[in-house]
Scaffold this motif. Structure first.
Motif, short mmCIF file in Angstrom:
data_model
loop_
_atom_site.label_atom_id
_atom_site.label_comp_id
_atom_site.label_asym_id
_atom_site.label_seq_id
_atom_site.Cartn_x
_atom_site.Cartn_y
_atom_site.Cartn_z
N MET A 1 0.83 -1.20 0.00
CA MET A 1 0.00 0.00 0.00
C MET A 1 0.88 1.26 0.00
O MET A 1 2.08 1.19 0.15
N SER A 2 0.25 2.41 -0.12
CA SER A 2 0.95 3.67 -0.30
C SER A 2 1.44 4.25 1.03
O SER A 2 0.91 3.95 2.09
N ASN A 3 2.46 5.13 0.93
CA ASN A 3 2.99 5.84 2.09
C ASN A 3 2.44 7.26 2.11
O ASN A 3 2.67 8.04 1.17
N VAL A 4 1.70 7.58 3.16
CA VAL A 4 0.98 8.85 3.25
C VAL A 4 1.42 9.59 4.51
O VAL A 4 1.63 8.97 5.56
N LEU A 5 1.55 10.90 4.38
CA LEU A 5 1.87 11.76 5.52
C LEU A 5 0.77 12.80 5.65
O LEU A 5 0.39 13.44 4.67
N VAL A 50 0.65 5.11 7.06
CA VAL A 50 0.31 6.51 7.31
C VAL A 50 1.06 7.03 8.53
O VAL A 50 1.13 6.37 9.56
N SER A 51 1.59 8.24 8.37
CA SER A 51 2.26 8.92 9.48
C SER A 51 1.54 10.24 9.74
O SER A 51 1.13 10.93 8.80
N PHE A 52 1.38 10.59 11.01
CA PHE A 52 0.72 11.83 11.39
C PHE A 52 1.73 12.75 12.06
O PHE A 52 2.39 12.37 13.04
N ALA A 53 1.87 13.97 11.52
CA ALA A 53 2.80 14.96 12.07
C ALA A 53 2.04 16.06 12.78
O ALA A 53 1.11 16.65 12.21
N SER A 54 2.43 16.34 14.00
CA SER A 54 1.81 17.41 14.78
C SER A 54 2.71 17.69 15.97
O SER A 54 3.81 17.14 16.07
N LYS A 55 2.24 18.58 16.86
CA LYS A 55 2.95 18.84 18.10
C LYS A 55 1.95 18.91 19.23
O LYS A 55 0.91 19.58 19.12
N VAL A 56 2.23 18.19 20.30
CA VAL A 56 1.34 18.12 21.45
C VAL A 56 2.15 18.36 22.72
O VAL A 56 3.38 18.20 22.72
N PRO A 57 1.51 18.74 23.82
CA PRO A 57 2.27 18.98 25.06
C PRO A 57 2.85 17.69 25.62
O PRO A 57 2.31 16.60 25.41
N ASP A 58 3.94 17.85 26.33
CA ASP A 58 4.61 16.69 26.93
C ASP A 58 3.97 16.42 28.29
O ASP A 58 4.56 16.64 29.35
N ASN A 59 2.75 15.93 28.24
CA ASN A 59 2.02 15.58 29.46
C ASN A 59 1.06 14.43 29.15
O ASN A 59 1.13 13.83 28.06
N VAL A 74 -1.61 4.24 13.06
CA VAL A 74 -0.95 5.39 12.46
C VAL A 74 0.41 5.59 13.13
O VAL A 74 0.52 5.57 14.35
N SER A 75 1.45 5.79 12.32
CA SER A 75 2.79 6.05 12.87
C SER A 75 2.83 7.43 13.53
O SER A 75 2.34 8.41 12.98
N THR A 76 3.46 7.48 14.70
CA THR A 76 3.63 8.75 15.41
C THR A 76 5.09 9.17 15.47
O THR A 76 5.50 9.95 16.34
N ASP A 77 5.89 8.68 14.53
CA ASP A 77 7.31 9.04 14.51
C ASP A 77 7.51 10.54 14.29
O ASP A 77 8.54 11.09 14.69
N SER A 78 6.53 11.20 13.65
CA SER A 78 6.63 12.64 13.39
C SER A 78 5.78 13.47 14.35
O SER A 78 5.50 14.64 14.09
N LEU A 79 5.36 12.85 15.46
CA LEU A 79 4.62 13.57 16.48
C LEU A 79 5.60 14.17 17.48
O LEU A 79 6.34 13.46 18.15
N LEU A 80 5.64 15.50 17.56
CA LEU A 80 6.55 16.20 18.46
C LEU A 80 5.90 16.48 19.81
O LEU A 80 4.67 16.63 19.89
#
Length: 331
Positions: A1-5, A50-59, A74-80
């Protein structure tokens, strides 16, 4: 399948019961969601990487977001992690003739306060074939309007297809600001979710009846780089009863789904995201447009039957639903 961001803000949603006003609520249903996060989850359900990129608080709330996305594959490797807070919104759930309403509490969120692109580009775009983003992201701040354009230019440089959902939100920005920013973004887009109201109010296309083909053709003249436009036609009989038809326009041809009668509606939030993901799934798997519009509209209709922002149905379940002729129990 395809690679989606996908990239965008994810928020905590607090919803009332249908029989309780927001100012009288003593308890809320809790969900996590956002346009791009919802699309990511649907595509993961359809077996895409699928990878999801965002930024969330460290809590704890940021950790809950990570677990929410991972739960659906969903991959969270790009979740900051960092910043001050997770944005949230309150939903007073309507029923019958009483409409639903939203109160945002998203100012100063971790994602909206980003002022630089904090990802390393090579790893961010590693093996990515499609980037999906929405008009909500550039609406969050002047800086995100700039960052969104920079990100899309980088995607184009790397020959990554760009999917863009205009998804206008009047509570986030004005028509004039949206017009200005969209004029810088749409020349970079390959697939676009936009309908009649977007054409009239955001792209300054003259209103001329209800023929959707006209609006698609005029949008295509403005932005010939866009290969495909798509949107839904919704008839609102009441908050609890809508009918839904999906449309796709490509190279002068309009493709239309059958009409779905959705009653009672359990939760409308995320229905548009489910449709977008269905369209993208059809494109990524090289399905014909008749299948794609039927699949996407069926996915959206099914999303209306469950609580929460995200769709939770598999390809097989949606295909069974779109081909069904009655509602007998499946045994």
């Amino acid at each position: 399948m395809s690679n989606v961001l996908t990239l965008g803000e994810i928020m905590l949603r607090l919803s009332t019961r249908t029989d309780t006003r927001l100012n009288e609520s003593k308890q809320f249903q809790v969900h996590y969601g956002g346009c791009e996060a919802n699309v990511a989850i649907s595509l993961a359900n359809y077996n895409h990487n699928v990878s999801f990129a965002s930024k969330v608080p460290d809590n704890a709330l940021g950790l809950a977001v990570k677990r929410h996305m991972q739960h659906y594959g969903v991959s969270t490797d790009s979740l900051l992690f960092g910043g001050s807070r997770l944005g949230c919104y309150f939903l007073e759930t309507g029923v019958g003739e009483r409409t639903s309403s939203v109160i945002y509490d998203r100012a100063n969120s971790s994602f909206s306060e980003m002022d630089t692109f904090e990802w390393e580009m090579d790893s961010f775009f590693n093996n990515v074939e499609l980037l999906h983003i929405s008009g909500i992201t550039p609406a969050l701040s002047k800086q995100w309007a700039i960052l969104t354009q920079q990100l899309m230019k980088e995607a184009k440089r790397r020959k990554v297809k760009i999917s863009f959902d205009i998804n206008y939100r009047a509570k986030l920005w004005s028509h004039s600001n949206a017009k200005r920013v969209l004029s810088t973004l749409l020349p970079l887009v390959d697939y676009c979710s936009a309908g009649k109201l977007d054409a009239i109010h955001l792209l300054d296309i003259e209103e001329a009846g209800s023929d959707l083909t006209y609006y698609y053709e005029e949008m295509s003249k403005l932005y010939p780089n866009i290969e495909l436009f798509y949107s839904t036609l919704r008839e609102i009989h009441s908050t609890s009863y809508n009918t839904l038809v999906g449309t796709i326009w490509n190279k002068g041809n309009l493709y239309t789904s059958k009409k779905h009668m959705i009653t009672p509606i359990i939760d409308r939030v995320g229905g548009g995201d489910a449709f977008s993901a269905g369209v993208l799934h059809g494109l990524l798997t090289k399905q014909d447009y008749e299948y794609t519009v039927s699949f996407a509209t069926a996915a959206s209709a099914m999303k209306h039957t469950i609580y929460g922002d995200c769709n939770q149905f598999s390809i097989e379940e949606i295909e069974e639903f779109m081909n069904r002729t009655d509602q007998r129990i499946m045994r």
